[in-house]
Design a protein around this motif. Structure first.
Motif, mmCIF file in Angstrom:
data_model
loop_
_atom_site.group_PDB
_atom_site.id
_atom_site.type_symbol
_atom_site.label_atom_id
_atom_site.label_comp_id
_atom_site.label_asym_id
_atom_site.label_seq_id
_atom_site.Cartn_x
_atom_site.Cartn_y
_atom_site.Cartn_z
ATOM 1 N N GLU A 1 0.831 -1.217 0.000
ATOM 2 C CA GLU A 1 0.000 0.000 0.000
ATOM 3 C C GLU A 1 0.865 1.268 0.000
ATOM 4 O O GLU A 1 0.435 2.327 -0.452
ATOM 5 C CB GLU A 1 -0.945 -0.002 1.213
ATOM 6 C CG GLU A 1 -2.118 -0.958 1.008
ATOM 7 C CD GLU A 1 -3.053 -1.082 2.211
ATOM 8 O OE1 GLU A 1 -4.198 -1.491 1.996
ATOM 9 O OE2 GLU A 1 -2.643 -0.803 3.357
ATOM 10 N N ARG B 1 -4.789 5.409 -0.887
ATOM 11 C CA ARG B 1 -4.888 4.214 -1.743
ATOM 12 C C ARG B 1 -5.618 3.089 -1.016
ATOM 13 O O ARG B 1 -6.452 2.392 -1.599
ATOM 14 C CB ARG B 1 -3.498 3.742 -2.160
ATOM 15 C CG ARG B 1 -2.967 4.529 -3.349
ATOM 16 C CD ARG B 1 -1.463 4.475 -3.568
ATOM 17 N NE ARG B 1 -0.765 3.240 -3.320
ATOM 18 C CZ ARG B 1 -0.041 2.596 -4.242
ATOM 19 N NH1 ARG B 1 0.016 3.052 -5.492
ATOM 20 N NH2 ARG B 1 0.638 1.526 -3.933
ATOM 21 N N GLY C 1 -9.191 3.560 -1.152
ATOM 22 C CA GLY C 1 -9.757 3.499 -2.504
ATOM 23 C C GLY C 1 -9.950 4.845 -3.184
ATOM 24 O O GLY C 1 -10.664 4.942 -4.189
ATOM 25 N N PHE C 2 -9.310 5.905 -2.674
ATOM 26 C CA PHE C 2 -9.413 7.217 -3.335
ATOM 27 C C PHE C 2 -8.661 7.200 -4.674
ATOM 28 O O PHE C 2 -7.610 6.585 -4.801
ATOM 29 C CB PHE C 2 -8.786 8.314 -2.458
ATOM 30 C CG PHE C 2 -9.697 8.821 -1.386
ATOM 31 C CD1 PHE C 2 -10.462 9.958 -1.589
ATOM 32 C CD2 PHE C 2 -9.804 8.142 -0.171
ATOM 33 C CE1 PHE C 2 -11.313 10.427 -0.592
ATOM 34 C CE2 PHE C 2 -10.657 8.603 0.828
ATOM 35 C CZ PHE C 2 -11.408 9.748 0.618
ATOM 36 N N THR C 3 -9.234 7.895 -5.663
ATOM 37 C CA THR C 3 -8.532 8.053 -6.942
ATOM 38 C C THR C 3 -8.096 9.503 -7.133
ATOM 39 O O THR C 3 -7.394 9.825 -8.086
ATOM 40 C CB THR C 3 -9.426 7.657 -8.132
ATOM 41 O OG1 THR C 3 -10.615 8.467 -8.082
ATOM 42 C CG2 THR C 3 -9.809 6.187 -8.073
ATOM 43 N N ARG C 4 -8.585 10.389 -6.241
ATOM 44 C CA ARG C 4 -8.221 11.807 -6.323
ATOM 45 C C ARG C 4 -7.630 12.260 -4.987
ATOM 46 O O ARG C 4 -8.191 11.976 -3.927
ATOM 47 C CB ARG C 4 -9.459 12.662 -6.636
ATOM 48 C CG ARG C 4 -10.184 12.236 -7.889
ATOM 49 C CD ARG C 4 -11.507 12.976 -8.012
ATOM 50 N NE ARG C 4 -11.311 14.300 -8.580
ATOM 51 C CZ ARG C 4 -12.256 15.246 -8.596
ATOM 52 N NH1 ARG C 4 -13.430 15.018 -8.039
ATOM 53 N NH2 ARG C 4 -12.012 16.412 -9.153
ATOM 54 N N LEU D 1 -2.546 9.003 -9.480
ATOM 55 C CA LEU D 1 -3.802 9.554 -8.958
ATOM 56 C C LEU D 1 -4.036 10.945 -9.530
ATOM 57 O O LEU D 1 -3.079 11.682 -9.787
ATOM 58 C CB LEU D 1 -3.720 9.649 -7.432
ATOM 59 C CG LEU D 1 -3.504 8.331 -6.685
ATOM 60 C CD1 LEU D 1 -3.145 8.590 -5.221
ATOM 61 C CD2 LEU D 1 -4.750 7.454 -6.781
ATOM 62 N N GLU D 2 -5.301 11.303 -9.725
ATOM 63 C CA GLU D 2 -5.614 12.674 -10.126
ATOM 64 C C GLU D 2 -5.283 13.569 -8.939
ATOM 65 O O GLU D 2 -5.718 13.315 -7.815
ATOM 66 C CB GLU D 2 -7.101 12.781 -10.483
ATOM 67 C CG GLU D 2 -7.443 14.102 -11.141
ATOM 68 C CD GLU D 2 -8.954 14.273 -11.333
ATOM 69 O OE1 GLU D 2 -9.672 13.266 -11.511
ATOM 70 O OE2 GLU D 2 -9.399 15.426 -11.285
ATOM 71 N N THR D 3 -4.475 14.590 -9.176
ATOM 72 C CA THR D 3 -3.931 15.371 -8.066
ATOM 73 C C THR D 3 -4.275 16.847 -8.216
ATOM 74 O O THR D 3 -3.970 17.450 -9.240
ATOM 75 C CB THR D 3 -2.400 15.180 -8.016
ATOM 76 O OG1 THR D 3 -2.115 13.781 -7.954
ATOM 77 C CG2 THR D 3 -1.797 15.869 -6.803
#
Ligand SMILES: [Zn+2]
Length: 392
Positions: free
Chosen positions: A59, A111, A114-117, A139-141
């Motif tokens: 992770e 992560r 489960g965040f993608t942003r 990741l979208e940052t």
């Protein structure tokens, strides 16, 4: 990620270690996790100190953060009458500041949830750090910065390819606004003193413990802005003691710039709470937070153990930056503030003759080249045919 808790030391509230960034009472939260242990074969942060975190293997995405040198400054130690003076050189991190430790821990947390942003609110070091780790993790940052941030400061953030937004208006409100928007839009805002950023800073304590062979310094001096880093380092030594690894916790000095010193001012006045610092202005931009979100928490920590908070003037900071550079370490002005306050602490008798001191050197001098103008730097020019004569 293993189940862990977040704990508010101010009101006692406890939360699941989910995407919770502050206590309902307004104060910051600390990771409540009792497992510990140093894996001496571990070569990177997650493998060496992984037991101190609730993450599952894989992770934690590492860019090689941590494992920074502890550099002895013997000449300055002699001048100040100390038996040892060491510098924890955090400019050796992947984006040249201590922020990478906390960012790596937050990215692992994001992560695991489960965040993608992800995102942050910053004017410098933290923006670059989150942009770099967000990019590495795919990741979208989102990076939110002050509306008037100069291009010279935008480019070193933009190079990592984040969504970089200059926000006009009161910067003070951006911290709370980002957390609110983040909760609605599913963006993990890893701001200055969120629980896992503070948890990541504990690794500075773990490394100082190992690099001094357990013979801890009497004092650790930390440049302090939001207050997350000093809290994390204190927590790290507390964890080492709780684990039976360290026999004591060093003394701490919270080092601020006199031009923005809400914690040192409240400490000197024996105020119970910090107040917003009026018209902040200092060359040490990286620690120019007029109303630090962990300020009250830091104040309590200092008071409960007869520790100290000191503020250095602009002249003292510039002199300390030059002194450190002349010892081979070129840091941003904020990184020189500990040495400036150490001189005061020696003069006031807070730090005594023969004691051992560690300074936390938070970021690289190349982060803020405008500081060159405060130094009388000089060089020479000559023709090739004159060179031999010149060097006689
Ligand atoms: Zn609380």
């Amino acid at each position: 990620m293993k189940r862990s808790m977040l704990h508010c030391r101010s009101c006692g509230a406890v939360y699941d270690a989910d995407a919770v960034f502050r206590c309902a009472c307004g104060e910051p939260l600390d990771l409540d996790w009792t497992e510990s242990g140093i894996d001496e074969d571990g070569r990177d942060l997650p493998s060496r100190y992984g037991a101190f975190f609730p993450f599952e293997p894989g992770e934690w995405l590492s860019l090689g953060e941590g494992n920074t040198p502890l550099v002895p400054l013997s000449r300055l130690a002699g001048e100040l009458g100390l038996s040892s003076l060491v510098v924890k050189n955090e400019s050796a991190n992947p984006t040249w500041s201590f922020k990478d430790r906390g960012t790596a821990a937050c990215i692992a947390h994001a992560r695991a949830l489960g965040f993608t942003r992800v995102g942050t609110v910053s004017t410098g070091n933290m923006a670059a750090s989150v942009a770099a780790y967000g990019a590495a993790a795919g990741l979208e940052t989102v990076i939110l910065v002050k509306g008037d941030l100069a291009e010279e400061k935008m480019a070193p953030i933009a190079i990592y390819g984040p969504r970089l937004i200059r926000v006009q208006g009161a910067y003070d409100g951006l911290y709370a606004e980002s957390i609110r928007i983040g909760a609605e839009r599913g963006i993990y805002f890893m701001n200055s003193d969120v629980p896992f950023r503070v948890a990541g800073s504990r690794t500075i304590a773990f490394e100082i413990f190992e690099q001094t062979d357990g013979c801890l310094p009497d004092w650790v001096i930390v440049p302090t802005s939001a207050g997350g880093n000093i809290r994390g380092i204190i927590n790290g030594f507390m964890d080492l003691k709780a684990a039976g690894l360290a026999d004591r916790i060093p003394g701490f000095i919270c080092a601020q710039a006199a031009g923005c010193s809400p914690i040192a001012t409240a400490f000197a006045r024996s105020d119970e709470h910090i107040s917003p610092f009026p018209a902040p202005h200092t060359i040490a931009h990286a620690i120019e937070n007029p109303f630090p979100p962990s300020g009250n928490r830091v104040l309590l920590e200092l008071r409960s153990r007869t520790w100290h908070a000191l503020a250095a003037t602009e002249d003292e900071i510039v002199r300390a930056q030059a002194d450190m550079a002349r010892s081979g370490l070129f840091g941003q002005p904020a990184a020189a503030v500990p040495l400036a306050t150490l001189r005061q602490a020696r003069a006031k008798g807070i730090v005594k003759e023969g004691e051992r001191v560690a300074l936390v050197f938070t970021g690289s001098g190349l982060k803020y080249t405008a500081a060159f103008a405060s130094h009388r730097l000089h060089w020479e020019d000559c023709g090739l045919e004159e060179l031999e004569e010149r060097l006689k």
